[in-house]
Design an enzyme around this catalytic site. Structure first.
Site, PDB file in Angstrom:
ATOM      1  CB  SER A 143      74.468  20.035  37.601  1.00 34.27           C
ATOM      2  OG  SER A 143      75.643  19.570  38.228  1.00 34.27           O
ATOM      3  CE1 TYR A 157      77.093  21.015  32.743  1.00 35.59           C
ATOM      4  CE2 TYR A 157      77.512  20.799  35.101  1.00 35.59           C
ATOM      5  CZ  TYR A 157      76.870  20.371  33.949  1.00 35.59           C
ATOM      6  OH  TYR A 157      76.000  19.306  34.010  1.00 35.59           O
TER       7      TYR A 157
END
Length: 248
Positions: A143, A157
């Protein structure tokens, strides 16, 4: 070599788009899913309608035995595993550091990091020349958060995706001479259901005007990049990162 690819988290979003994109390119697909059985079966039917073989296997990637079983079944029913898309991941509701708990952190890292390592391990055991394999390719879905940090929202995350990036660097060098390429895509703000898991379904709409391209991305745009990294056209690409974040 026949292309047979395992996609974890393949029942929705980027995983689903990747499965369909690869099927159009001749891949046979094993969809790994955790809870969305009906959605996974629908993706399998869509792949079969495209003329390719497909199966779905329920798997919790935090469970080592289930991961081993996933690879064994894919190999038994489809054949030699030539590709892995490490895509299964979780996101928790937005929080700052003061709100994080050990339970939350362990959940995120078990899925987003440990699961990736174990799936990569099983792929290498089958693909590596030293084990009688024919080589293959692994694509890790990271990501843009790994670069941006996601302050005030998802620093846990983001940190898990930073670990995925490090895995890509080390593993790509470890298995390069074994005929295995390892690369990473880093999506940015993509229209997927995952934002609902984070408590803000319309997050991309809120953020899009701050992006250089002034729009969010579509899962199909990420899928195209993954398909290229798995293909022979990327035969000299390993240890690489492809950012798909609209210029962010």
């Amino acid at each position: 070599m026949q292309q047979i690819t395992i996609i974890t988290g393949g029942s929705r979003g980027i995983g689903k788009a990747t499965a369909l994109c690869l099927a159009k390119r001749g891949h046979h697909i094993c969809i790994g899913y955790r809870t969305r059985e009906n959605s996974a079966h629908e993706v399998v039917e869509m792949i079969r309608n495209l003329g390719q073989s497909a199966i779905s296997v329920q798997v919790d990637v935090t469970d080592e035995k289930q991961i081993v079983a996933l690879f064994q079944r894919a190999e038994e029913e489809l054949g030699y595993i030539s590709g892995l898309v490490n895509n299964a991941g979780i996101l928790k509701p937005q929080a700052t550091i003061e709100q994080l708990t050990a339970e939350r952190l362990n959940d995120i890292f078990a899925t987003n990091v440990t699961g990736y390592f174990l799936c990569a391990r099983e792929a290498v055991k089958r693909m590596a020349f030293r084990h009688g394999g024919k080589g293959g390719a692994i694509v890790n879905v990271s990501s843009a958060a790994a670069r941006l940090g996601s302050p005030y929202e998802y620093i846990d995350y983001a940190a898990s995706k930073g670990a995925v990036d490090t895995l890509t660097i080390g593993l790509s060098q470890e298995v390069a001479a074994q005929g295995i390429r390892v690369n990473t895509v880093r999506p940015g703000f993509i229209y997927t259901e995952m934002h609902t898991d984070g408590g803000e379904p319309d997050r991309v709409e809120r953020i899009k005007d701050s992006l250089p391209m002034k729009r969010g991305g579509q899962p199909e745009e990420i899928a195209e990049a993954i398909a290229w990294l798995l293909s022979d056209e990327a035969s000299y690409v390993t240890g690489n990162f492809m950012d798909l974040a609209g210029g962010k």
